[in-house]
Design an enzyme around this catalytic site. Structure first.
Site, mmCIF file in Angstrom:
data_model
loop_
_atom_site.group_PDB
_atom_site.id
_atom_site.type_symbol
_atom_site.label_atom_id
_atom_site.label_comp_id
_atom_site.label_asym_id
_atom_site.label_seq_id
_atom_site.Cartn_x
_atom_site.Cartn_y
_atom_site.Cartn_z
ATOM 1 N N ALA A 198 4.910 12.909 4.442
ATOM 2 C CA ALA A 198 5.041 11.524 3.987
ATOM 3 C C ALA A 198 4.126 11.309 2.802
ATOM 4 C CB ALA A 198 4.669 10.579 5.112
ATOM 5 N N LYS A 199 4.451 10.309 2.018
ATOM 6 C CA LYS A 199 3.643 9.982 0.837
ATOM 7 C C LYS A 199 2.172 9.852 1.187
ATOM 8 C CE LYS A 199 6.165 6.557 -0.522
ATOM 9 N NZ LYS A 199 6.787 5.419 -1.175
ATOM 10 N N ARG A 200 1.932 9.175 2.309
ATOM 11 C CA ARG A 200 0.564 8.877 2.697
ATOM 12 C C ARG A 200 -0.198 10.147 3.086
ATOM 13 N NH1 ARG A 200 1.933 5.130 7.364
ATOM 14 N NH2 ARG A 200 4.003 5.825 6.863
ATOM 15 N N THR A 258 6.269 2.104 -4.449
ATOM 16 C CA THR A 258 4.934 1.801 -3.911
ATOM 17 C C THR A 258 3.937 2.915 -4.211
ATOM 18 O OG1 THR A 258 5.650 2.734 -1.830
ATOM 19 C CG2 THR A 258 5.705 0.345 -2.007
#
Ligand code: GLU
Length: 284
Positions: A253-255, A13
């Site tokens: 986290a990625k976000r 994603t």
């Protein structure tokens, strides 16, 4: 004892993040130490968020980091990955087996319905609210279905059952069904299997003997153990890696930050740095 089989299971994603990469490197090291084989499985079932270019980037990043997988393919060469979006007939078969076991039911409740039925708002924004038993349908709901149709399906958890397992990194773990987690999705109304079903189906089909993944998935392990039991399949062993955190102990986290492998590479970090340096002071 069965020969060790490990797996790498990225979800494409976005660009791969350092936290995931370190977990994958640990999976590769544990496989190597056991003289086993490692498979690559792309978990791309969320069609609205997954992109083929992120799969390609993940494979390339992992090669750059020095990771190798020996085995994969449904098609194409010994190093080709399994790709979950090509395995839908198998997931439908696992839905049928769960349906036959009488453990799943169709559910038309929305997240809003769930929140309304719960007296207090749940603590963490991210955490999935525990599905309240009051929203369960009658015990025979959906028994005559031939296929999942266009509705969600949930696994009915045995309330109060303690699920214990030994984690190779964190030691003994215990969770209680109905308290730590509630009825969970196994099939989505968009016609796709939910994460818990797909992972169990594939870890079984691919003969995975140990699952190495992030500690954010500990609760999922408890859920998945219930699925293994309902399906009559022996579960793998488990090793949950610590999550990489920043200076403030927040999960990277990625976000939340830009610490993708690509970016670290562009900043001149070596594979060894990416895998082991203290990056907690790094600004995104
Ligand atoms: N695909 C999941 C992820 O990238 C990992 C799932 C698993 O290891 O079971 O977070």
């Amino acid at each position: 004892m069965a020969a060790y089989r490990g797996r790498l299971a990225p979800t494409p994603t976005g660009l791969m993040h350092v936290g995931h990469a370190r977990t994958f490197a640990l999976a590769a090291r544990r496989t190597e130490a056991a003289g086993g084989s490692l498979i690559m499985r792309i978990e791309d079932l969320d069609g609205s968020r997954c992109r083929p270019e992120f799969s390609e980037a993940a494979l390339e990043d992992l090669h750059w980091l020095g990771l190798n997988w020996q085995e994969g393919p449904d098609a194409g060469g010994p190093h080709a990955p399994y790709v979950q979006s090509r395995r839908l007939p198998w997931f439908a078969e696992v839905w049928r087996r769960l349906h036959a076991s009488g453990t799943i039911y169709p559910c038309d409740k929305s997240r809003k319905d769930v929140e309304r039925a719960l007296s207090a708002p749940h603590a963490e924004d991210d955490a999935e609210p525990i599905f309240p038993a009051s929203l369960r349908p009658a015990s025979d709901a959906g028994r005559d279905a031939f296929d999942p149709g266009s509705t969600n399906w949930r696994f009915r958890v045995p309330d109060g059952k303690v699920i214990g397992f030994m984690d190779a990194i964190r030691g003994a773990q215990r969770f209680t069904a109905g308290t730590d987690f509630g009825d969970f999705l196994v099939w989505r109304k968009d016609g796709m299997p939910a994460y818990e079903l797909a992972v169990v189906a594939d870890d079984h089909a691919m003969g995975v003997t140990e699952v190495v993944r992030g500690a954010d998935l500990l609760l999922s392990t408890a859920r998945q153990l219930l699925l293994f039991e309902a399906l009559g399949w022996p579960p793998p062993a488990w090793a949950h890696a610590p999550l990489v955190t920043d200076l403030f102990g927040r999960r990277l986290a990625k976000r939340a930050s830009g610490l993708s492998i690509r970016e670290l590479r562009d900043r001149g970090f070596s594979p060894a740095d990416v895998l082991s340096a203290d990056l907690s002071q790094l600004s995104p």
